[in-house]
Design a protein around this motif. Structure first.
Motif, mmCIF file in Angstrom:
data_model
loop_
_atom_site.group_PDB
_atom_site.id
_atom_site.type_symbol
_atom_site.label_atom_id
_atom_site.label_comp_id
_atom_site.label_asym_id
_atom_site.label_seq_id
_atom_site.Cartn_x
_atom_site.Cartn_y
_atom_site.Cartn_z
ATOM 1 N N ASN A 255 2.348 -4.284 -2.256
ATOM 2 C CA ASN A 255 1.621 -3.497 -1.242
ATOM 3 C C ASN A 255 2.589 -2.843 -0.252
ATOM 4 O O ASN A 255 2.397 -1.687 0.145
ATOM 5 N N TYR A 259 2.105 1.185 0.270
ATOM 6 C CA TYR A 259 1.491 1.834 1.431
ATOM 7 C C TYR A 259 2.542 2.361 2.406
ATOM 8 O O TYR A 259 2.580 1.995 3.570
ATOM 9 N N ASP A 285 6.932 -4.304 6.426
ATOM 10 C CA ASP A 285 7.234 -2.971 5.900
ATOM 11 C C ASP A 285 7.212 -1.954 7.037
ATOM 12 O O ASP A 285 6.800 -2.255 8.158
ATOM 13 N N ILE A 290 -2.036 -0.967 9.427
ATOM 14 C CA ILE A 290 -3.466 -1.252 9.239
ATOM 15 C C ILE A 290 -4.052 -1.563 10.608
ATOM 16 O O ILE A 290 -3.471 -2.345 11.366
ATOM 17 N N ILE A 298 -9.758 -6.810 4.641
ATOM 18 C CA ILE A 298 -8.838 -6.472 3.540
ATOM 19 C C ILE A 298 -8.534 -7.656 2.620
ATOM 20 O O ILE A 298 -8.033 -7.459 1.525
ATOM 21 N N GLN A 303 -12.177 -4.736 -1.417
ATOM 22 C CA GLN A 303 -12.157 -4.023 -0.140
ATOM 23 C C GLN A 303 -10.867 -3.228 -0.026
ATOM 24 O O GLN A 303 -9.782 -3.783 0.019
ATOM 25 N N ARG A 304 -11.013 -1.910 0.001
ATOM 26 C CA ARG A 304 -9.854 -1.021 0.099
ATOM 27 C C ARG A 304 -10.063 -0.090 1.283
ATOM 28 O O ARG A 304 -11.193 0.225 1.638
ATOM 29 N N LEU A 305 -8.979 0.366 1.847
ATOM 30 C CA LEU A 305 -9.108 1.270 2.988
ATOM 31 C C LEU A 305 -8.761 2.701 2.588
ATOM 32 O O LEU A 305 -8.765 3.600 3.407
ATOM 33 N N HIS A 306 -8.442 2.879 1.299
ATOM 34 C CA HIS A 306 -8.014 4.211 0.853
ATOM 35 C C HIS A 306 -8.672 4.567 -0.462
ATOM 36 O O HIS A 306 -9.090 3.697 -1.203
ATOM 37 N N GLY A 313 -5.136 1.679 -6.422
ATOM 38 C CA GLY A 313 -5.235 0.222 -6.256
ATOM 39 C C GLY A 313 -6.603 -0.266 -6.672
ATOM 40 O O GLY A 313 -7.478 0.523 -7.036
ATOM 41 N N THR A 314 -6.776 -1.585 -6.639
ATOM 42 C CA THR A 314 -8.025 -2.182 -7.104
ATOM 43 C C THR A 314 -8.761 -2.919 -5.995
ATOM 44 O O THR A 314 -9.935 -3.248 -6.139
ATOM 45 N N GLY A 315 -8.064 -3.251 -4.923
ATOM 46 C CA GLY A 315 -8.702 -4.028 -3.859
ATOM 47 C C GLY A 315 -8.784 -5.510 -4.179
ATOM 48 O O GLY A 315 -9.563 -6.230 -3.564
ATOM 49 N N GLY A 317 -5.660 -7.377 -4.857
ATOM 50 C CA GLY A 317 -4.361 -7.998 -4.560
ATOM 51 C C GLY A 317 -4.406 -8.994 -3.408
ATOM 52 O O GLY A 317 -3.998 -10.154 -3.549
ATOM 53 N N LEU A 318 -4.932 -8.570 -2.273
ATOM 54 C CA LEU A 318 -4.947 -9.460 -1.109
ATOM 55 C C LEU A 318 -5.984 -10.570 -1.256
ATOM 56 O O LEU A 318 -5.842 -11.638 -0.657
HETATM 57 P P1 ADP Z 1 -5.163 -2.695 -3.282
HETATM 58 O O1 ADP Z 1 -3.763 -2.586 -2.789
HETATM 59 O O2 ADP Z 1 -5.258 -2.807 -4.758
HETATM 60 O O3 ADP Z 1 -6.083 -1.667 -2.726
HETATM 61 P P2 ADP Z 1 -5.257 -5.106 -1.751
HETATM 62 O O4 ADP Z 1 -6.299 -6.179 -1.755
HETATM 63 O O5 ADP Z 1 -3.879 -5.505 -2.100
HETATM 64 O O6 ADP Z 1 -5.797 -4.037 -2.779
HETATM 65 O O7 ADP Z 1 -5.268 -4.390 -0.361
HETATM 66 C C1 ADP Z 1 -6.476 -4.034 0.294
HETATM 67 C C2 ADP Z 1 -6.262 -2.883 1.248
HETATM 68 O O8 ADP Z 1 -5.444 -3.326 2.332
HETATM 69 C C3 ADP Z 1 -5.515 -1.733 0.640
HETATM 70 O O9 ADP Z 1 -6.406 -0.836 0.021
HETATM 71 C C4 ADP Z 1 -4.827 -1.100 1.847
HETATM 72 O O10 ADP Z 1 -5.699 -0.236 2.477
HETATM 73 C C5 ADP Z 1 -4.584 -2.276 2.781
HETATM 74 N N1 ADP Z 1 -3.188 -2.757 2.718
HETATM 75 C C6 ADP Z 1 -2.712 -3.815 2.035
HETATM 76 N N2 ADP Z 1 -1.386 -3.985 2.256
HETATM 77 C C7 ADP Z 1 -1.016 -3.028 3.108
HETATM 78 C C8 ADP Z 1 0.229 -2.659 3.738
HETATM 79 N N3 ADP Z 1 1.354 -3.366 3.508
HETATM 80 N N4 ADP Z 1 0.231 -1.607 4.572
HETATM 81 C C9 ADP Z 1 -0.897 -0.902 4.809
HETATM 82 N N5 ADP Z 1 -2.103 -1.191 4.245
HETATM 83 C C10 ADP Z 1 -2.164 -2.223 3.420
#
Ligand code: ADP
Length: 355
Positions: A255, A259, A285, A290, A298, A303-306, A313-315, A317-318
């Motif tokens: 991530n 990002y 980073d 965020i 997140i 749940q994705r912000l983009h 991405g898939t939402g 990872g976190l």
């Molecule tokens: P993905 O990366 O596949 O969308 P994640 O669950 O890893 O799914 O992340 C969820 C959301 O959190 C991302 O869509 C992004 O908007 C935000 N995010 C995660 N890591 C970062 C980061 N290092 N900097 C900025 N935004 C982040």
């Protein structure tokens, strides 16, 4: 001997079964399954605590409403009994029809409530397990047809491109792109549901080695983004689950690489501090950042912000990070300044056991 008369002069119709000894009482409980047990501490063979112990199930609960009856001055034992699963106690000399009835009603009510709640918890856990198994099977079975769609689309793109017009070619490329995206989604969903069925495997984990593995996995992306990665030359060995730690670091670093601000090469720094018995990992980073409002969101699945076009991405990872951290009894959170960068922290408890 129970003072039957205390229970007879009421509107309630109890059926009262009596046993003279602890062993007899235990046998009676098994056969008659009473709603409430009035357990005398002073029995000819066993003491009341031993009987209570014998009534305790493997999960540590007592599946009966038990009221311990003690002599005056034995309150310490009575309290011990309530700590070991008795609902209440009464001092024999102070027993009246009123306090006995109240104690019986309360004990039965509380035991029933507890049993209902335990049953609901079991149902929920089972339902949850079924849903997880369904998600796993679904994701798994979607894979083969999806690979066929992607594979045949690639063949069309390669072998028939001269026969396709511009639109046809664009559509086929969209199919390839979407099937890749779905393949990635399925992969991550499988990793996520797999965590559910996993038991912790703790052993000494050399973090230097784990980070090296992660950086090798991400080598292509690091080169493509001209990222600088700052990692201490030596990281500690912690007592933990290697696969989970690797998944956590992989998702956080990937991530941090993804990002980043357009035109700004990612700078990712990894730190690890041992505090008492805890291990605090930090991945920082210099990316887009965020907003603090997303602290909870997140870490949830999907749940994705983009949008996919902005940042693919898939939402998941976190959500994987959060689940892995939860399984190890730790915490995860982030601090961030929008437009400047983020730091993700992972705190894992009781892991500083050396190899
Ligand atoms: P993905 O990366 O596949 O969308 P994640 O669950 O890893 O799914 O992340 C969820 C959301 O959190 C991302 O869509 C992004 O908007 C935000 N995010 C995660 N890591 C970062 C980061 N290092 N900097 C900025 N935004 C982040």
């Amino acid at each position: 001997m129970i003072r039957r008369y205390l229970l007879q002069d009421t509107n309630y119709h109890y059926s009262i079964l009596e046993a003279e000894t602890g062993e007899e009482g235990l046998a009676l409980c098994k056969s008659a399954k009473p709603d409430c047990i009035l357990l005398d501490y002073d029995l000819p063979d066993l003491d009341g605590l031993a009987v209570l112990n014998a009534l305790t199930s493997d999960d540590g609960t007592v599946p009966y409403a038990v009221i311990m009856l003690t002599d005056q001055g034995n309150e310490a034992i009575a309290q011990q009994a309530t700590q070991h699963g008795a609902q209440d106690y009464l001092v024999k000399g102070e027993m009246t029809a009123g306090n006995l009835l109240r104690a019986i009603h309360n004990a039965i009510e509380r035991t029933m409530m507890r049993q209902i709640m335990e049953q609901q918890h079991r149902n929920l856990a089972q339902r949850n397990q079924e849903i997880q198994a369904f998600a796993y099977a679904l994701a798994h079975d979607l894979r083969a047809p999806l690979r066929a769609i992607g594979g045949f689309a690639q063949i069309v793109e390669q072998d028939y491109r001269t026969q396709l017009d511009e639109n046809g070619l664009r559509y086929i490329q969209r199919i390839i792109q979407s099937s890749r995206q779905m393949d990635r989604l399925i992969d991550e969903l499988l990793s996520y549901t797999r965590l559910e069925h996993r038991t912790l495997r703790r052993k000494p984990v050399d973090l230097t080695y784990v980070v090296q593995q992660v950086l090798e996995q991400l080598a292509e992306r690091i080169a493509a983004t001209a990222a600088s990665i700052i990692v201490p030359t030596s990281l500690p060995v912690i007592y933990s689950d290697q696969t989970l730690i690797q998944q956590i670091i992989l998702n956080l670093v990937s991530n941090a690489l993804l990002y980043h601000r357009p035109g700004n090469a990612p700078r990712v720094e990894l730190q690890c501090i041992l505090q008492h018995q805890d291990c605090l990992l930090a991945v920082s980073d210099n990316g887009i950042g965020i907003a603090a409002a997303y602290q909870e969101r997140i870490f949830q699945v999907f749940q994705r912000l983009h949008s996919e076009d902005e940042y693919p991405g898939t939402g998941i990872g976190l959500a994987i990070v959060k689940k892995a951290v939860d399984m190890m009894g730790g915490q995860v959170w982030f601090e961030s300044i929008v437009g400047q960068g983020s730091t993700f922290y992972v705190k894992l408890p009781s892991v500083a056991e050396s190899a």
